[in-house]
Design an enzyme around this catalytic site. Sequence first.
Site, PDB file in Angstrom:
ATOM      1  N   GLU A  43       0.873  -1.159   0.000  1.00 42.02           N
ATOM      2  CA  GLU A  43       0.000   0.000   0.000  1.00 42.02           C
ATOM      3  C   GLU A  43       0.918   1.218   0.000  1.00 42.02           C
ATOM      4  OE1 GLU A  43      -2.728   0.431   3.287  1.00 42.02           O
ATOM      5  OE2 GLU A  43      -3.500   2.306   2.444  1.00 42.02           O
ATOM      6  N   ARG A 268       5.342 -12.780   9.569  1.00 41.25           N
ATOM      7  CA  ARG A 268       6.044 -11.565   9.203  1.00 41.25           C
ATOM      8  C   ARG A 268       7.386 -11.510   9.914  1.00 41.25           C
ATOM      9  NH1 ARG A 268       4.014  -6.434   9.553  1.00 41.25           N
ATOM     10  NH2 ARG A 268       2.094  -7.191   8.686  1.00 41.25           N
ATOM     11  N   LYS A 278       4.597   0.942  10.081  1.00 43.72           N
ATOM     12  CA  LYS A 278       4.715   2.139   9.249  1.00 43.72           C
ATOM     13  C   LYS A 278       4.257   3.374  10.009  1.00 43.72           C
ATOM     14  CE  LYS A 278       3.338   0.020   4.987  1.00 43.72           C
ATOM     15  NZ  LYS A 278       2.445   0.184   3.842  1.00 43.72           N
TER      16      LYS A 278
HETATM   17  P1  ATP Z   1      -0.119  -1.667   6.815  1.00 41.25           P
HETATM   18  O1  ATP Z   1      -0.323  -1.748   8.269  1.00 41.25           O
HETATM   19  O2  ATP Z   1      -0.040  -0.292   6.285  1.00 41.25           O
HETATM   20  O3  ATP Z   1      -0.963  -2.612   5.997  1.00 41.25           O
HETATM   21  P2  ATP Z   1       2.028  -3.356   5.973  1.00 41.25           P
HETATM   22  O4  ATP Z   1       3.400  -3.360   6.569  1.00 41.25           O
HETATM   23  O5  ATP Z   1       1.211  -4.579   5.991  1.00 41.25           O
HETATM   24  O6  ATP Z   1       1.343  -2.164   6.689  1.00 41.25           O
HETATM   25  P3  ATP Z   1       1.721  -3.286   3.108  1.00 41.25           P
HETATM   26  O7  ATP Z   1       2.097  -2.202   2.195  1.00 41.25           O
HETATM   27  O8  ATP Z   1       0.311  -3.698   3.166  1.00 41.25           O
HETATM   28  O9  ATP Z   1       2.181  -2.808   4.523  1.00 41.25           O
HETATM   29  O10 ATP Z   1       2.659  -4.529   2.880  1.00 41.25           O
HETATM   30  C1  ATP Z   1       2.941  -5.052   1.618  1.00 41.25           C
HETATM   31  C2  ATP Z   1       3.294  -6.502   1.717  1.00 41.25           C
HETATM   32  O11 ATP Z   1       4.413  -6.678   2.567  1.00 41.25           O
HETATM   33  C3  ATP Z   1       2.160  -7.291   2.316  1.00 41.25           C
HETATM   34  O12 ATP Z   1       1.994  -8.482   1.566  1.00 41.25           O
HETATM   35  C4  ATP Z   1       2.601  -7.575   3.701  1.00 41.25           C
HETATM   36  O13 ATP Z   1       2.052  -8.759   4.175  1.00 41.25           O
HETATM   37  C5  ATP Z   1       4.122  -7.639   3.552  1.00 41.25           C
HETATM   38  N1  ATP Z   1       4.779  -7.273   4.812  1.00 41.25           N
HETATM   39  C6  ATP Z   1       4.579  -6.158   5.534  1.00 41.25           C
HETATM   40  N2  ATP Z   1       5.319  -6.173   6.664  1.00 41.25           N
HETATM   41  C7  ATP Z   1       6.017  -7.333   6.651  1.00 41.25           C
HETATM   42  C8  ATP Z   1       6.956  -7.946   7.540  1.00 41.25           C
HETATM   43  N3  ATP Z   1       7.331  -7.371   8.683  1.00 41.25           N
HETATM   44  N4  ATP Z   1       7.467  -9.147   7.189  1.00 41.25           N
HETATM   45  C9  ATP Z   1       7.100  -9.731   6.034  1.00 41.25           C
HETATM   46  N5  ATP Z   1       6.219  -9.217   5.159  1.00 41.25           N
HETATM   47  C10 ATP Z   1       5.677  -8.033   5.449  1.00 41.25           C
END
Ligand code: ATP
Length: 567
Positions: A43, A268, A278
């Site tokens: 996102e 994660r 974030k």
């Molecule tokens: P938000 O809370 O804004 O959704 P987010 O960290 O999930 O934060 P996204 O932009 O939705 O942000 O993440 C993009 C992709 O990265 C998603 O598929 C998410 O699952 C993955 N991702 C985010 N944080 C992690 C992490 N700490 N480890 C592994 N994958 C991650």
Amino acid sequence: MEDKKNPEEEKTARSLNFIEEIIQEDLRNTKNEGRVHTRFPPEPNGYLHIGHAKSICLNFGLGKKYNGKTNLRFDDTNPVKEDVEYVDSIMEDVKWLGFDWEDRLFYASDYFEQLYEYATILIRKGKAYVCDMTAEEISDTRGTPTRPGKESPFRNRALEENLELFSRMRAGEFPDGAKVLRAKIDMVSPNMHMRDPILYRILHTPHHRTGDKWCIYPMYDFAHGQSDSIERITHSICTLEFEVHRPLYDWFIREIGIYAPRQIEFARLNLSYTIMSKRKLLELVQEKRVNGWDDPRMPTICGLRRRGYTPESIRNFADTIGVAKRDNIIDVSLLEFCIREDLNKRANRVMAVLNPIKVILDNYPEGLVEEMETLNNPEDESAGKRKVPFSKEIFIERADFMENPPKKFFRLSPGGEVRLRSAYIIKCESVVKDPVTGEIAELHCTYDPLTKSGMSESTRKVKGTLHWVSVKHAIPAEVRLYDRLFVKDDPDATEEGKDYKDFLNPDSLKTITAFIEPSAVNALPGEKFQFERIGYFCVDKDSVKDHLIMNRTVTLKDSWAKSEKSW
Ligand code: ATP
Ligand code: MG
């Protein structure tokens, strides 16, 4: 016969992670006509961090491994928090990590029309309705995991009325929050996500790509799976918190009647001494606790890049930690280990003195300058050699001298001898102190001309070898000594009356002037060095010819392993 594998096959078979096992099983069953197609779906509401790097490496890695494809898709369904600045930085970071989406750059916002169609399909099937309750009422009637929810009074609206209201929502006839479109599923489901979730909300906010074309926006859950389906993603890999969303993911696909990708969840990445939210990273930037998203102390990809991390080291880190099904915390020292290992192979060595003390070689000829030949990288002969000027006055590290040394101190002390790397053995004859402060001002030494490094007759051995720079040839440089941003291994853990900002490391940045051998004078931003005996350093992006700025990437050894207790 199937069971007989040669040892090599055995090894690869054993090392498959659980996602690869699923994919191979699907391939064996020729599911999806043998295609593998993944996506990375950020996102655009912030910069990418090391956790995202894990997801990027996983998704693009699987695409590569199985001769498949990987899309980059922006999940841009919330115009309130999203921005093109983030879109641009995300593309830059994915490329920098070494991955290529080729011509498959997509945006969920490209599918808004299609998603609207899907919503009307559900309405026509009696599986979605327009609800006039306020956000508060909706949340109040939702129940809890142990208490059932209550049905909305609008739940049984006539089909035609729903269709009409939904199109009027789109036409902008209602203010924000006046109505929502909800799925009609099950208000007593044990899974809260199935209790008539919201599909669309009214938001009179322009979108960074669609402008003011839309004033209703799909919720993440309604956009994500359908976008996967439109792109014919075979394996939709996401983090564990989406496991409870999976029934809803599958419900939408089934009820709309479209191609069904398979959602697979993995744990994660959590790193010790690091935060990954974030929202919190944005807070650090906004409150100026750090100098922007690319501050070298940030766990963002741009921060790591500026710090001196290489794409290879991050990819290698992602490989090493693998993919797990359960949440865990990885020690940040593993990431530091990966960058040391990589830079050890690729960074040229230079000598730099961070905290100098002057040494005068009393018996060295006045005005003489010798060029001492030395290897750029003992780990890589192809890196070649360079010459380092040597003269009567040199700097050594203050910590490399002790007036009253303990027993096993193999560095310099009164009457003692050390070798200067690639130069001579010297002996300390006397110490000059500042008459006022009592601090050591300079050391007088003698050198042994028969001990020149590389000369065949130079057979004399001493225990200590020090790095040095010639005073009149040294270049002063601004050196930024970065350290971990937090002093606590789990800064997110709640403690009475405290939050993660109470655990910021007050010593995470110390700026000093250091003296570097002249070969580094033309070093360009991004260039990486090992300062001998000290650590790895990288030229900062703001560095210019007359003002060299170097960031410490990491010390040579893990200094936290022992010192942790003193915090
Ligand atoms: P938000 O809370 O804004 O959704 P987010 O960290 O999930 O934060 P996204 O932009 O939705 O942000 O993440 C993009 C992709 O990265 C998603 O598929 C998410 O699952 C993955 N991702 C985010 N944080 C992690 C992490 N700490 N480890 C592994 N994958 C991650
Ligand atoms: Mg997310």
